[in-house]
Design a protein around this motif. Structure first.
Motif, PDB file in Angstrom:
ATOM      1  N   SER A 105     -75.357  16.547 -13.594  1.00 50.59           N
ATOM      2  CA  SER A 105     -75.866  16.268 -12.593  1.00 50.59           C
ATOM      3  C   SER A 105     -76.557  14.758 -12.659  1.00 50.59           C
ATOM      4  CB  SER A 105     -77.395  17.061 -12.389  1.00 50.59           C
ATOM      5  OG  SER A 105     -76.950  18.440 -11.922  1.00 50.59           O
ATOM      6  N   ASP A 161     -74.422  18.539  -0.286  1.00 47.47           N
ATOM      7  CA  ASP A 161     -74.455  19.629  -1.422  1.00 47.47           C
ATOM      8  C   ASP A 161     -74.914  20.938  -0.995  1.00 47.47           C
ATOM      9  OD1 ASP A 161     -74.932  21.132  -3.798  1.00 47.47           O
ATOM     10  OD2 ASP A 161     -76.796  19.838  -4.472  1.00 47.47           O
ATOM     11  N   LEU A 213     -76.790  20.479  -7.509  1.00 43.96           N
ATOM     12  CA  LEU A 213     -77.416  19.384  -8.247  1.00 43.96           C
ATOM     13  C   LEU A 213     -78.714  20.010  -8.846  1.00 43.96           C
ATOM     14  CD1 LEU A 213     -76.761  16.274  -6.423  1.00 43.96           C
ATOM     15  CD2 LEU A 213     -75.571  17.277  -8.488  1.00 43.96           C
ATOM     16  N   HIS A 267     -82.376  15.574  -7.005  1.00 41.23           N
ATOM     17  CA  HIS A 267     -81.861  14.550  -6.267  1.00 41.23           C
ATOM     18  C   HIS A 267     -82.697  13.395  -6.402  1.00 41.23           C
ATOM     19  CE1 HIS A 267     -80.235  17.844  -3.142  1.00 41.23           C
ATOM     20  NE2 HIS A 267     -79.736  17.672  -4.158  1.00 41.23           N
TER      21      HIS A 267
END
Lengths: 418, 418, 418, 418
Positions: free
Chosen positions: C372, C393, C398, C401
């Protein structure tokens, strides 16, 4: 005339001779090719009487039996403090060629393992000494102990050095910890020479008797070592002399000892004897099989065990005589703690017939520190109870004539005519 | 009359008294609350003379000082083989409460560590014994050694048991290896009782003197133990008695010893003395600080070191007399190896005036095995040179009258009239 | 349809079955009387697929295989700091029932030896917990891992306790050092119950897969443990799981593992599998003979060695498409460090046809922390070179962010129509 | 374009840089005089991408980091059996310069301690090799790993040798046990040269990546070592690489590693990365202070822990397509055990529309042994259920095309036109 002691030694060799187990040291040709059946022994009393039997003239290299003597020489030459900084006194519980350094100080555990012995060797004559000078001093000292000129087997010495990987390993490790300063090569070469001194069992017995006799070589009368050094060396022989299994050896045999890979074993009985055996076949621990057998027999048959609890000493009071004017207390034998205590025990409670008392030491052979002190204290006690006491000490056996309060006891030059 | 020996003990306590370092054992209230300034000592000779000074009447629990005596009792009760299967004789180099089992046999290393002592306790009176019977036998034996009825401090015993996790741990481990068979609870309870026997320094000194005297309690005359057991017990005291640092203790003090957590230290000098001190403050190893100081002083001042190399014995030949028909060799003192050897050394080379020789042992106090044997061999040697020899032995000091060839020496019932 | 993986397990059992060496644990009747020929195994993937063969329904007591799970529970229940104060992480190089306390802290060396396991057991539910409550929590936790209600074999538990001398010994010693506070009896009773939980190989495989899966039980989906605890537990299994010989096991087999005296072995491959075998005959180290054989084969045949150097991951870039306005980077698979690094390596140097770029994560199964982070950094790099980048996504793979500068990346809700 | 990975390395150095504790190795001038503030790191992926930061061009001597590589070379040159006779695989729990020989075999415990490393060095090129030839082979091998010509720092080599007492000690001891045959001087000289090879962190990272990549140098593509040797070497790095405290390092960092006294640390992640750091100040264990800090951060931040339990692999099934006559199973990614198992799990239960099935491996990057085997077994299962299966493998990723029954699977040369 035939001496029974010598006969006794012969009988002990006969007990051990049938045991042909074990095998000669094999790491160098000289030891590998030793005549395996050789068997000899000798004892030397602290009066210097030597008895020997079997192959008592056979010369062999002293090997590890040099270790206690070198420890003694280092203590003599450099003093207790320096030696104690370099090597400890604890049993290592390990084989002779283990490193066995103490965790905090990096000192080798004791002077009877090789690491300790190499470090001790380097102390002798100072760490700046050349190997030649060091070996010369060692040879002189060992010759003083033996009472004759000893020599080094240079051929065997060379063989030893050629296969000296373990000792070189130890020397490099000692160097890395700063315990020795010379090169590993020279340190091991010096150590190997010390191990290559040629002796026979009669030499070793005399050398051991010197330790047992408080450092006075019993045949030459030379004070080679101080008594405290002899005490210290024999203490380490007890705790670390017979490799691992020191507790068992003490339990079974109870004689301070040191063995060598060429087949010798040295034992001492403090205040009594030096003992040496020689037979080349070794057990798995590296001790002479027949030598161990002889020592076991000697301890068992003769009660020559350090912890033998049969009493000694005693009978210090020979007799008490009086001529009407003077009471004479005739003392005899060796005046140690026990003897002196016993003497006072018998004398002090008595009503002595006269106020004038002479303590006659003519028949006293030796007086220990403790015996001298207690005797002086006893004289003081007699005086405090009203007597007038003097001492006749023609052989100067008393360690001192001075009381604790600083006054001297009265000394007389002759006894009352009897 | 004042006894100088007692004065001497007082002086030694005065040397040690100023040292107030260390601290009392703290794991149970009874020890934690001991009066820290207590200080006492006693010695007992093998003739049974006791000297003491300081707090010599103060009772304390014997604790680990029971270990050598229980080892002796197990050897007496169960024999050497059984005991040796259960516990070894090697120093452990570890703290007293370590497990220290030998790798191959799982035996505890020696009887002076707790694991060994618990195993030894379980041997006494047989492994099937109840705890009550075992403790009864132990108390009887300890009372025999002390020469008076000893008792257990049951209150302290309960406290000890309440905090006995380490000993319970050892007992469970011993059980898991099959070395003890009783429950861990009962084994530890039995061991804790042994440790809770109440003594004072005078008791301990007498008990130690019994070991030093070959097992004969010197005041009651009772043969409590065989000589060889005393020898074995004192051997283990030398190699494993003072926890780790056995080599250093032997080097410095040289007296077989055992200390206890309540502040006692017991020492023995084989053939000479039992020694005991008591002072509750302990050093980091668990030994009484002032007790250690006293022992160091005793060893240094009085030369009471096992390796003391000042000679003893000697002067066995009192005199040689002749009435024209018979030569009488008057022997005196203790006849050990050295004394007998010296006697023959002086007698054999002489031209004695008559063929009839009487060896007069009237003044001989004791004869050891070695001394008896050498004397008999010497008589044989005299006979082989043409003499007609007999012995006068009114106190029956000789161990035997039989020669190695099976014939007896001639014994006479009285001396020639002088 | 027949599953080839199951066939493979059968083949591996066939390889191990002929080996009938070794013998059952004999210290309690229940283990001594186990059917010796039993042989079963199971594996469970982190997706929850179980494959098993042989005696896969046979119930047996978990014994020492409980240790890693109890270590996990203690870490979960009490936190890393408390657990680390109590027990270490170093291999002991000794048998499972050695004390092995660290010199300075008295902590047991690791939680896989009994001393460590007893200490760990006592941590669970707090040191003040009753044994009942502690065992209830343990059973609940173990049942969560297995995905079904597990039970204790109380009969076997009683037998174990009756012969628990070694564990009682350890518990008393731990108590004496203050490492546990409960009575030795209760501590061992609690530990013995933990060891008496009944499982079969399918249970164990699932429990192991939970460790391998970062603590998510792969069949129930429950997050039973945090990922870091699983990492820590498996680390200790590698360094100390297979008794002495940890280095050799890692060299040969390379699978974190723990064995039990009833014949089970548990292995895990982090991120991949739980593996379990069961066969009662043990080798001299106490490991199941046939179980070890199966693990060796599994490691050799299948390359399931922790140090297997064949690469994994990769091919994160599925394809790059363009509709004339927008460039879409289609990412796939698992996004770990390697995969993300490789993705950027392929994407960043390219001249992409449009300024608007969408990173499509539809086909990304999972993203690790490292993956990530590197992806976000790559997006930033694209933007710094002038592009306008957003991420699609839909499965929220992930971890974050948010960029390091605190700004968020742009997220879009759908892809451009293709 | 800026690479985010490189940025990440810079950030990690910034985290470690403030720590100026520790001190340079001081035993030779060259290390004592190193610039203490130097700090660099590099990583190399198994695809050959190198990222570096800080003092990444600074040359330093490789020192002990040579040990795992020399172990690899010995395994390659002499085979597993010979190497295993000479050196073991168990952690020693001791300092690097301890002897640590195994009790029964006298083998050094592992190749990461100096004794083991000296013995390993002597194996290379055969024990009869000259030192020159051995060093030539070593330099050639190390250069192959680094992908460029490496050189020896002969000046530093001389300094090292001048103070090499510990290593000479080890070499003499190894000689005395017959483990090495050359002279101690030559053995240590050869070892010291191995340690004096000059590298920078980029070299080390590539060399480590070669181990992580199954022996294929990732930049030159040369197969320098076999995969099993890489597996074995990294196993020993895990169990014995970071001196004492291997368990803690595995617990905390979980990266196979080896450090050197000049300040380097090498880490590997099998199948992923080689990692190297350099900073001269060392902690008390001899590991670079800032290097350890970087590794800890790397493990924590990036999840690069060997036991990281986040799953990898997966998504092997790209899609299943049909043209009405043939079903095509499109496989993708890396085909390891998990991936192949998952593929079959998805495919086998389905009703496929046609009897003719093509397994398309075009998008498969690599297949492990386990993946190949399970795929073949799956194909057999499909056939047994009535299908007609062939494989399209344009990049030859399958390890074999032969089934266990000896028949080959069908291979086709192209896919059906879509």
């Amino acid at each position: 005339m035939r001496t029974p002691v010598q006969d006794y030694l012969k009988k002990m060799l006969d007990v051990a001779r049938p045991n042909i187990s074990g095998s000669r040291a094999s790491y160098i040709p000289e030891l590998r090719d030793a005549t395996p059946d050789l068997l000899g022994m000798a004892i030397c009393t602290i009066d210097g009487n030597i008895y020997s039997a079997g192959d008592d003239q056979e010369m062999f290299t002293i090997q590890s039996i040099s270790k206690p003597f070198m420890y003694a020489l280092a203590l003599k030459d450099r003093g207790l403090d320096t030696v104690m900084e370099t090597v400890g006194t604890e049993p290592s519980g390990e084989d002779f060629n283990e490193l066995s350094l103490e965790g905090d100080t990096n000192r080798p555990m004791n002077p009877m393992i090789n690491a300790g012995a190499i470090a001790v060797n380097q102390l002798i004559n100072g760490e700046e000494s050349t190997t030649e000078d060091r070996i010369a001093l060692i040879l002189e000292f060992m010759s003083d102990l033996a009472g004759r000129e000893l020599e080094i087997d240079h051929g065997l010495c060379e063989s030893e050095f050629a296969g000296a990987d373990r000792n070189l390993s130890l020397a490099h490790m000692l160097r890395s910890y700063g315990i020795i300063k010379d090169t590993a090569h020279d340190a091991v070469f010096s150590y190997v020479q010390q191990c290559s001194i040629l002796v026979n069992v009669r030499d070793l017995a005399v050398m051991g008797a010197t330790l047992a006799n408080g450092g006075v070589q019993p045949r030459t009368g030379k004070q080679v070592l101080k008594p405290e050094i002899c005490r210290q060396v024999q203490s380490v022989m007890v705790s670390a002399g017979m490799y691992n299994g020191a507790g068992q050896w003490l339990f079974d045999v109870g004689i301070p000892a040191k063995s060598g890979v060429s087949g010798g074993i040295l034992g001492t009985l403090p205040g009594q004897l030096g003992i040496a055996t020689f037979s080349p076949r070794l057990d798995s621990k590296g001790n002479s099989v027949r030598g161990v057998r002889v020592f076991e027999q000697l301890s068992k048959d003769m009660g020559l065990h350090l912890m033998a609890t049969e009493p000694f000493g005693g009978d210090a009071l020979r007799e008490i005589t009086s001529d009407g004017y003077t009471t004479t207390i005739h003392v005899q034998g060796t005046l140690n703690f026990s003897a002196a205590e016993e003497l006072l025990w018998e004398v002090l409670p008595r009503e002595l017939p006269n106020e004038r008392i002479i303590v006659d030491l003519t028949e006293v052979r030796r007086a220990r520190v403790a015996g001298s002190r207690i005797l002086l204290d006893g004289i003081t006690a007699l005086e405090e109870s009203g007597a007038d006491v003097a001492v006749y000490d023609p052989h100067f056996v008393l360690k001192t004539h001075e009381r604790e309060d600083g006054t001297d006891i009265e000394i007389v030059d002759n006894l009352p005519v009897r």
